[in-house]
Design a protein around this motif. Sequence first.
Motif, PDB file in Angstrom:
ATOM      1  N   THR A  72       0.878  -1.170   0.000  1.00 17.12           N
ATOM      2  CA  THR A  72       0.000   0.000   0.000  1.00 17.12           C
ATOM      3  C   THR A  72       0.912   1.215   0.000  1.00 17.12           C
ATOM      4  N   GLN A  73       0.357   2.367  -0.153  1.00 19.58           N
ATOM      5  CA  GLN A  73       1.170   3.574  -0.296  1.00 19.58           C
ATOM      6  C   GLN A  73       2.036   3.821   0.942  1.00 19.58           C
ATOM      7  N   GLY A  74       3.318   3.472   0.833  1.00 17.37           N
ATOM      8  CA  GLY A  74       4.269   3.721   1.908  1.00 17.37           C
ATOM      9  C   GLY A  74       4.193   2.758   3.066  1.00 17.37           C
ATOM     10  N   GLN A  75       3.115   1.985   3.154  1.00 15.28           N
ATOM     11  CA  GLN A  75       2.903   1.061   4.271  1.00 15.28           C
ATOM     12  C   GLN A  75       3.056   1.781   5.621  1.00 15.28           C
ATOM     13  N   GLY A  76       2.639   3.021   5.656  1.00 17.17           N
ATOM     14  CA  GLY A  76       2.733   3.786   6.883  1.00 17.17           C
ATOM     15  C   GLY A  76       4.124   4.295   7.187  1.00 17.17           C
ATOM     16  N   LYS A  77       5.094   4.026   6.315  1.00 19.33           N
ATOM     17  CA  LYS A  77       6.463   4.481   6.528  1.00 19.33           C
ATOM     18  C   LYS A  77       6.651   5.872   5.938  1.00 19.33           C
ATOM     19  N   VAL A  78       7.545   6.613   6.529  1.00 21.20           N
ATOM     20  CA  VAL A  78       7.792   7.980   6.073  1.00 21.20           C
ATOM     21  C   VAL A  78       9.291   8.233   6.036  1.00 21.20           C
ATOM     22  N   TRP A  79       9.662   9.392   5.517  1.00 22.58           N
ATOM     23  CA  TRP A  79      11.056   9.815   5.567  1.00 22.58           C
ATOM     24  C   TRP A  79      11.468  10.016   7.027  1.00 22.58           C
ATOM     25  N   LEU A  80      12.682   9.606   7.340  1.00 20.25           N
ATOM     26  CA  LEU A  80      13.259   9.897   8.648  1.00 20.25           C
ATOM     27  C   LEU A  80      14.022  11.219   8.533  1.00 20.25           C
ATOM     28  N   MET A  81      13.690  12.154   9.385  1.00 16.27           N
ATOM     29  CA  MET A  81      14.377  13.452   9.384  1.00 16.27           C
ATOM     30  C   MET A  81      14.843  13.774  10.795  1.00 16.27           C
ATOM     31  N   MET A  82      16.030  14.304  10.909  1.00 17.11           N
ATOM     32  CA  MET A  82      16.583  14.630  12.215  1.00 17.11           C
ATOM     33  C   MET A  82      17.504  15.831  12.106  1.00 17.11           C
ATOM     34  N   SER A  83      17.256  16.836  12.922  1.00 21.21           N
ATOM     35  CA  SER A  83      18.157  17.983  12.986  1.00 21.21           C
ATOM     36  C   SER A  83      19.314  17.622  13.904  1.00 21.21           C
ATOM     37  N   ASP A  84      20.460  17.341  13.302  1.00 19.51           N
ATOM     38  CA  ASP A  84      21.628  16.878  14.046  1.00 19.51           C
ATOM     39  C   ASP A  84      22.437  18.057  14.565  1.00 19.51           C
ATOM     40  N   VAL A  85      23.169  17.822  15.656  1.00 18.21           N
ATOM     41  CA  VAL A  85      23.931  18.883  16.313  1.00 18.21           C
ATOM     42  C   VAL A  85      24.943  18.238  17.251  1.00 18.21           C
ATOM     43  N   CYS A  86      25.877  19.013  17.774  1.00 15.40           N
ATOM     44  CA  CYS A  86      26.793  18.516  18.806  1.00 15.40           C
ATOM     45  C   CYS A  86      25.974  18.018  19.987  1.00 15.40           C
ATOM     46  N   LYS A  87      26.373  16.872  20.548  1.00 11.16           N
ATOM     47  CA  LYS A  87      25.595  16.245  21.617  1.00 11.16           C
ATOM     48  C   LYS A  87      25.947  16.779  23.012  1.00 11.16           C
ATOM     49  N   HIS A  88      27.017  17.551  23.134  1.00 13.50           N
ATOM     50  CA  HIS A  88      27.454  18.078  24.427  1.00 13.50           C
ATOM     51  C   HIS A  88      27.484  16.946  25.466  1.00 13.50           C
ATOM     52  N   CYS A  89      28.253  15.896  25.119  1.00 16.93           N
ATOM     53  CA  CYS A  89      28.320  14.660  25.910  1.00 16.93           C
ATOM     54  C   CYS A  89      28.770  14.929  27.350  1.00 16.93           C
TER      55      CYS A  89
END
Length: 271
Positions: A72-89
């Motif tokens: 079916t259309q996409g099977q409920g899956k979508v693009w994964l998007m993430m605003s990445d940045v320094c994690k300040h570990c």
Amino acid sequence: MPHITPGRAYGFFTDTSVCIGCKACEVACRTWNQLDGDAPSFLDGFDNTGRLDAETWRHVQFHDNVPDAAATQGQGKVWLMMSDVCKHCRQASCMEVCPTGAIIRTEFDSVFIQPDVCNGCRYCIAACPYDVIGADPVSGVVQKCTLCYDRLQNDLTPACAKACPTESIQFGPVSELRQTAARRLETLHAQGVTEANLYGHDEKVYGGLNAFFLLMDQPSAYRLPDEKNAVLPSRNNAGGYLGAAITAVAGVLAGLIALGRRKEKVARDDG
């Protein structure tokens, strides 16, 4: 939000489930910090930035998570998007290897690189497990996200969080953000989104990240190390110290043996 108070740990909670990939965070970060940015290029998907480096301190990742042959259309899956940045570990590899003390922890518990102390050795670039640090091509010193240190000192929210239209990037005291993240995860799981998970919210990854994430897939899908391979440089753990000690002892013994043999040879020649 309440006044930003020195002595408290501040950071980001990035909820990737509501990121729309608008790149407002990238633009705000670049504008406030007066970064020239790298020349855009056409890469996979909609990513024209590529990666974090000296000129890009926020980078929106795009990952195609849609099956090629969907029933079916996409099977409920979508693009994964993430605003990445320094994690300040909390356990920051970059701080551990810096030979000049240029990398410090600020009064807001963020990891900050002092440009006037950096000697450009780039040890931190090699040590960072998230590839967030880059060298300025002009000055030679290294740069990365500062958590908008200058804005925090003036009681202002970091530029990226201020600009995010969906509140995917949330800023505040880390202790409060963890509570917010736990509630959000519980809501998603109740809605049947079982793949949602928190990354860096606890001590399993580099002692905990002050910039942590709610992900919609496994960490590897976002090119993030998981808790099994999240280790500090060998010089900073017990195994590394033991290995270095054994190597040093072996080197001394080898030197003594070589010296003894040389003396024996000289004695034979003289005899």
